[in-house]
Design a protein around this motif. Structure first.
Motif, PDB file in Angstrom:
ATOM      1  N   UNK A 124      -5.049 -16.256  -3.831  1.00 41.73           N
ATOM      2  CA  UNK A 124      -5.870 -15.049  -3.299  1.00 41.73           C
ATOM      3  C   UNK A 124      -5.207 -14.640  -1.941  1.00 41.73           C
ATOM      4  N   UNK A 125      -4.976 -15.297  -1.041  1.00 45.08           N
ATOM      5  CA  UNK A 125      -4.419 -15.118   0.012  1.00 45.08           C
ATOM      6  C   UNK A 125      -3.208 -14.652  -0.092  1.00 45.08           C
ATOM      7  N   UNK A 126      -2.167 -15.046  -1.126  1.00 43.66           N
ATOM      8  CA  UNK A 126      -0.892 -14.389  -0.991  1.00 43.66           C
ATOM      9  C   UNK A 126      -0.894 -13.130  -1.667  1.00 43.66           C
ATOM     10  N   UNK A 127      -2.063 -12.855  -2.816  1.00 50.17           N
ATOM     11  CA  UNK A 127      -1.884 -11.524  -3.277  1.00 50.17           C
ATOM     12  C   UNK A 127      -2.514 -10.632  -2.203  1.00 50.17           C
ATOM     13  N   UNK A 128      -3.386 -10.889  -1.529  1.00 46.10           N
ATOM     14  CA  UNK A 128      -3.913 -10.106  -0.405  1.00 46.10           C
ATOM     15  C   UNK A 128      -2.715  -9.813   0.628  1.00 46.10           C
ATOM     16  N   UNK A 129      -1.934 -10.738   1.044  1.00 47.58           N
ATOM     17  CA  UNK A 129      -0.829 -10.429   2.005  1.00 47.58           C
ATOM     18  C   UNK A 129       0.341  -9.655   1.353  1.00 47.58           C
ATOM     19  N   UNK A 131      -0.061  -7.416  -1.026  1.00 48.85           N
ATOM     20  CA  UNK A 131      -0.399  -5.852  -1.253  1.00 48.85           C
ATOM     21  C   UNK A 131      -0.566  -4.852   0.100  1.00 48.85           C
ATOM     22  N   UNK A 132      -0.994  -6.195   1.011  1.00 44.28           N
ATOM     23  CA  UNK A 132      -0.863  -5.413   2.476  1.00 44.28           C
ATOM     24  C   UNK A 132       0.629  -5.110   2.928  1.00 44.28           C
ATOM     25  N   UNK A 133       1.422  -5.813   2.620  1.00 46.72           N
ATOM     26  CA  UNK A 133       2.694  -5.545   3.077  1.00 46.72           C
ATOM     27  C   UNK A 133       3.561  -4.626   2.312  1.00 46.72           C
ATOM     28  N   UNK A 134       3.149  -4.720   0.850  1.00 49.54           N
ATOM     29  CA  UNK A 134       3.827  -3.792   0.214  1.00 49.54           C
ATOM     30  C   UNK A 134       2.697  -2.992  -0.512  1.00 49.54           C
ATOM     31  N   UNK A 135       2.308  -1.898   0.149  1.00 52.99           N
ATOM     32  CA  UNK A 135       1.090  -1.053  -0.471  1.00 52.99           C
ATOM     33  C   UNK A 135       1.764  -0.450  -1.843  1.00 52.99           C
ATOM     34  N   UNK A 136       2.961   0.239  -1.782  1.00 53.49           N
ATOM     35  CA  UNK A 136       3.265   0.619  -2.938  1.00 53.49           C
ATOM     36  C   UNK A 136       3.428   0.057  -4.264  1.00 53.49           C
ATOM     37  N   UNK A 137       3.186  -1.184  -4.155  1.00 48.61           N
ATOM     38  CA  UNK A 137       3.301  -1.870  -5.275  1.00 48.61           C
ATOM     39  C   UNK A 137       1.855  -1.976  -5.819  1.00 48.61           C
ATOM     40  N   UNK A 138       0.917  -1.711  -4.817  1.00 55.40           N
ATOM     41  CA  UNK A 138      -0.555  -1.642  -5.350  1.00 55.40           C
ATOM     42  C   UNK A 138      -0.752  -0.483  -6.262  1.00 55.40           C
ATOM     43  N   UNK A 139      -0.211   0.484  -5.425  1.00 56.69           N
ATOM     44  CA  UNK A 139      -0.544   2.185  -6.386  1.00 56.69           C
ATOM     45  C   UNK A 139       0.320   1.777  -7.766  1.00 56.69           C
TER      46      UNK A 139
END
Length: 144
Positions: A124-129, A131-139
Motif C-alpha cells: 500500500x505504501x509503495x502504491x501511494x508513493x 502514484x504520487x511520483x507518477x500522477x499520469x499513471x493514476x489518470x
C-alpha cells in the motif's frame, strides 16, 4: 584469446596448483577413504622431496614433468562439485518473484501473519508513493 594469461604466476603458485589438481585426480581414482588418503600421502611425499631445490631450471623441468604425468593420469570422468560450472546443480537457484506470494492460499498465509500484514502495508505504501511520483499513471488507470 582463450590462452592469454590474466596474471603471472610464480613457480611456487604453479607447484601448489599442480599439487591440488593431482590430489583431485587421486580422489577421482580412489573412492575408499583409506586408499585415497594413502595415495595422497605418497603424492605429498613426492612433492616434499623436491621442495628444497634451488636450481630453478631443474625445478621448472620437474614441474613440466609433473604436469605431463598429471595429464597422462587424469581421470576420464572426474568428480565435479555440484555447484561448480561443470556440476549438475550449476545455475539451479532460481529467483522467485515477489508477486508469487500473492497466490499463496489463505491457510498458508495464516502461518506467517506478521509477515503478510507487513507485506500488505508495504504494498500500500509503495502504491501511494508510485502514484504520487507518477500522477499520469493514476489518470491512465482511472480512464480505463
Amino acid at each position: 584469446m582463450a590462452n592469454i594469461p590474466s596474471e603471472l604466476l610464480s613457480h611456487q603458485q604453479k607447484v601448489c596448483r599442480l599439487y591440488k589438481r593431482a590430489v583431485r585426480c587421486v580422489e577421482d581414482w580412489f573412492h575408499k577413504t583409506h586408499e585415497r588418503r594413502y595415495q595422497i600421502a605418497l603424492l605429498r611425499e613426492r612433492f616434499d622431496k623436491n621442495k628444497d631445490i634451488k636450481d630453478l631450471k631443474y625445478a621448472k623441468y620437474l614441474l613440466k614433468e609433473g604436469e605431463k604425468e598429471y595429464f597422462s593420469k587424469i581421470h576420464y570422468q572426474p568428480i565435479t562439485f555440484a555447484e561448480s560450472i561443470t556440476g549438475g546443480a550449476y545455475g539451479r537457484e532460481c529467483y522467485t518473484p515477489d508477486w508469487a506470494l500473492d497466490y499463496w492460499h489463505p491457510l498458508e498465509k495464516a502461518m506467517y501473519p506478521k509477515y503478510f500484514a507487513r507485506r500488505e502495508q508495504m504494498k500500500d505504501e509503495y502504491l501511494k508513493w508510485y502514484f504520487e511520483t507518477y500522477p499520469e499513471e493514476k489518470k491512465k488507470i482511472d480512464n480505463h
